[in-house]
Design a protein around this motif. Structure first.
Motif, PDB file in Angstrom:
ATOM      1  N   ASN A 248       9.666   0.563  -5.785  1.00 43.62           N
ATOM      2  CA  ASN A 248       8.328   0.300  -6.443  1.00 43.62           C
ATOM      3  C   ASN A 248       7.338   0.976  -5.958  1.00 43.62           C
ATOM      4  N   PHE A 249       6.259   1.596  -6.503  1.00 42.01           N
ATOM      5  CA  PHE A 249       5.314   2.130  -5.940  1.00 42.01           C
ATOM      6  C   PHE A 249       4.328   1.302  -5.131  1.00 42.01           C
ATOM      7  N   GLY A 250       4.099   1.606  -3.929  1.00 40.73           N
ATOM      8  CA  GLY A 250       3.305   1.047  -2.859  1.00 40.73           C
ATOM      9  C   GLY A 250       4.220  -0.094  -2.225  1.00 40.73           C
ATOM     10  N   GLN A 251       5.333  -0.232  -2.241  1.00 36.90           N
ATOM     11  CA  GLN A 251       6.211  -1.222  -1.560  1.00 36.90           C
ATOM     12  C   GLN A 251       7.284  -0.656  -0.546  1.00 36.90           C
ATOM     13  N   THR A 252       6.865   0.395   0.066  1.00 40.73           N
ATOM     14  CA  THR A 252       7.886   1.008   1.064  1.00 40.73           C
ATOM     15  C   THR A 252       8.404  -0.324   1.959  1.00 40.73           C
ATOM     16  N   ASN A 253       7.757  -0.917   2.678  1.00 44.80           N
ATOM     17  CA  ASN A 253       8.009  -1.957   3.494  1.00 44.80           C
ATOM     18  C   ASN A 253       8.829  -3.298   2.702  1.00 44.80           C
TER      19      ASN A 253
ATOM     20  N   THR B 167       0.734  -1.390   0.115  1.00 46.96           N
ATOM     21  CA  THR B 167       0.010   0.098   0.044  1.00 46.96           C
ATOM     22  C   THR B 167       0.842   1.104  -0.089  1.00 46.96           C
ATOM     23  N   VAL B 168       0.461   2.173  -0.541  1.00 46.83           N
ATOM     24  CA  VAL B 168       1.194   3.499  -0.411  1.00 46.83           C
ATOM     25  C   VAL B 168       1.524   4.064   0.818  1.00 46.83           C
ATOM     26  N   LEU B 169       2.557   4.773   1.115  1.00 50.54           N
ATOM     27  CA  LEU B 169       2.999   5.405   2.164  1.00 50.54           C
ATOM     28  C   LEU B 169       2.307   5.753   3.300  1.00 50.54           C
ATOM     29  N   TRP B 170       1.141   6.761   2.853  1.00 51.34           N
ATOM     30  CA  TRP B 170       0.346   7.392   3.672  1.00 51.34           C
ATOM     31  C   TRP B 170      -0.884   6.523   3.977  1.00 51.34           C
ATOM     32  N   LYS B 171      -1.012   5.289   3.571  1.00 54.24           N
ATOM     33  CA  LYS B 171      -2.046   4.368   3.934  1.00 54.24           C
ATOM     34  C   LYS B 171      -1.442   3.279   4.669  1.00 54.24           C
ATOM     35  N   MET B 172       0.021   3.188   4.624  1.00 53.39           N
ATOM     36  CA  MET B 172       0.553   1.996   5.303  1.00 53.39           C
ATOM     37  C   MET B 172       0.676   2.062   6.781  1.00 53.39           C
ATOM     38  N   SER B 173      -0.099   0.895   7.439  1.00 54.33           N
ATOM     39  CA  SER B 173      -0.035   1.003   8.746  1.00 54.33           C
ATOM     40  C   SER B 173       1.305   0.458   9.620  1.00 54.33           C
TER      41      SER B 173
ATOM     42  N   PHE C 104       3.997  -2.466   7.807  1.00 53.18           N
ATOM     43  CA  PHE C 104       5.375  -2.482   7.695  1.00 53.18           C
ATOM     44  C   PHE C 104       6.217  -3.337   8.607  1.00 53.18           C
ATOM     45  N   ASP C 105       5.797  -3.449   9.817  1.00 53.30           N
ATOM     46  CA  ASP C 105       6.740  -4.475  10.845  1.00 53.30           C
ATOM     47  C   ASP C 105       6.433  -5.889  10.335  1.00 53.30           C
ATOM     48  N   THR C 106       5.260  -6.119   9.945  1.00 50.51           N
ATOM     49  CA  THR C 106       5.112  -7.629   9.414  1.00 50.51           C
ATOM     50  C   THR C 106       6.173  -8.100   8.284  1.00 50.51           C
ATOM     51  N   VAL C 107       5.897  -7.200   7.319  1.00 49.24           N
ATOM     52  CA  VAL C 107       7.016  -7.606   6.115  1.00 49.24           C
ATOM     53  C   VAL C 107       8.563  -7.478   6.563  1.00 49.24           C
ATOM     54  N   ILE C 108       8.820  -6.527   7.364  1.00 47.77           N
ATOM     55  CA  ILE C 108      10.079  -6.437   7.806  1.00 47.77           C
ATOM     56  C   ILE C 108      10.589  -7.382   8.718  1.00 47.77           C
TER      57      ILE C 108
END
Length: 315
Positions: free
Chosen positions: A163-168, A110-116, A120-124
């Motif tokens: 890539n767009f939508g993949q901060t984590n 999800t995009v940065l401003w919608k990422m909880s 983030f923590d789960t993917v990391i």
């Protein structure tokens, strides 16, 4: 161990893995399963790891039906206890550990401003921490054994380019490649190579990329991919990636370490390490005004692209 001109040719070292023992995390299906099958086909025993017990057991049955040796281990990637369990499983069933493939992963796009925080923590936790804890445990065991080993971590073009939508996911995959470079230095004296594979292949993850979805669907239907997909996009099935993992696990790759290697379809590529692409000097140092004056001519022409930037299919 050094890379480059010291790398042996495939014909100068043994490509078989008879007598070797491997662990592949996240190998119940998809790319991980293809890696496990390739290692088993080359002669290595495999610990198949997945959070889905049914998938892990089915993978073991498939490998056995293909003449390989495998056992399952159902633990989540991330916790140190899981890593310890994986090593114990390999030693209990096969007596040692020679190859560790850190592959387990998930997406929470999800995009940065919608990422909880949880997104983030789960993917990391799964990708980055899971790679760290798994490789740490594997390195300790390999160093105790005293006869080297192979560590292969799975990166992504997203970690290289963003890539767009993949901060984590981008953070995790970029971090993995950074750790690979560091570990290759730390483990060199122990004759343990550490490399990153950067795959581009049909998975549930790549199905979410609009430019690739049609090719994932085509492979699901059992269709051959066009040359454009296999060569220009470097895109294929999991089996097209698995050969690189088997190669890096072999004696033929004894001189390769600290590298990020891309593969997909008919394409094999060595990624560069980050390096300076433009350098300028200013007597007395750089203030904001001097930077503003110099940037357009000295640095702007060297701006680097971001994102996948996939070529368009021919009309």
């Amino acid at each position: 161990m050094a890379s480059g001109s010291n790398t042996p040719s495939p014909g100068s070292a043994e490509l078989g893995l008879a007598g070797k023992v491997s662990i592949v995390t996240g190998s119940g299906r998809g790319l991980g399963l293809a890696y496990a099958q390739a290692l088993a086909a080359a002669g290595a025993a495999v610990v198949v790891n997945d959070v889905d017990a049914a998938a892990a057991d089915a993978a073991v049955e498939l490998i056995a039906a293909e003449g390989g040796r495998a056992v399952s281990c159902t633990v989540p990637a991330g916790p140190s206890a899981s890593a310890a369990t994986l090593i114990d499983r390999a030693v209990e069933h096969f007596g040692r550990l020679d190859i560790f493939v850190a592959n387990a992963g998930i997406l929470r796009d999800t995009v940065l401003w919608k990422m909880s925080d949880d997104d983030f923590d789960t993917v990391i936790d799964v990708h980055l921490r899971g790679t760290f804890t798994g490789v740490r445990a594997a390195a300790i065991k390999m160093r105790q054994q005293g006869d080297g080993g192979r560590i292969i971590c799975i990166g992504s073009p997203t970690g290289q380019l963003g890539n767009f939508g993949q901060t984590n996911y981008a953070a995790a995959k970029a971090g993995i490649v950074g750790m690979v470079r560091t570990w290759s230095l730390e483990l060199a004296r122990s004759n343990i190579t550490v490399n990153a594979v950067v795959p581009v292949a049909a998975t549930e993850m790549t199905r979410t990329i609009p430019a690739l979805r049609q090719y994932v669907d085509a492979l699901d239907r059992g269709e051959e991919l066009p040359a454009f997909a296999r060569r220009e996009l470097g895109f294929g099935g999991p089996v097209d990636v698995a050969g690189l993992v088997a190669f890096l696990a072999s004696d033929a790759a004894a001189g390769i370490t600290g590298q990020a290697i891309g593969i997909g379809g008919d394409r094999l590529a060595l990624w560069s390490h980050p390096s300076e692409v433009a350098v300028g000097f200013q007597d007395g140092g750089w203030d904001a005004k001097a930077i503003a004056a110099a940037w357009p001519s000295m640095f702007a022409p060297a701006h680097q692209p971001v994102g996948p930037n996939l070529p368009e299919a021919p009309k």
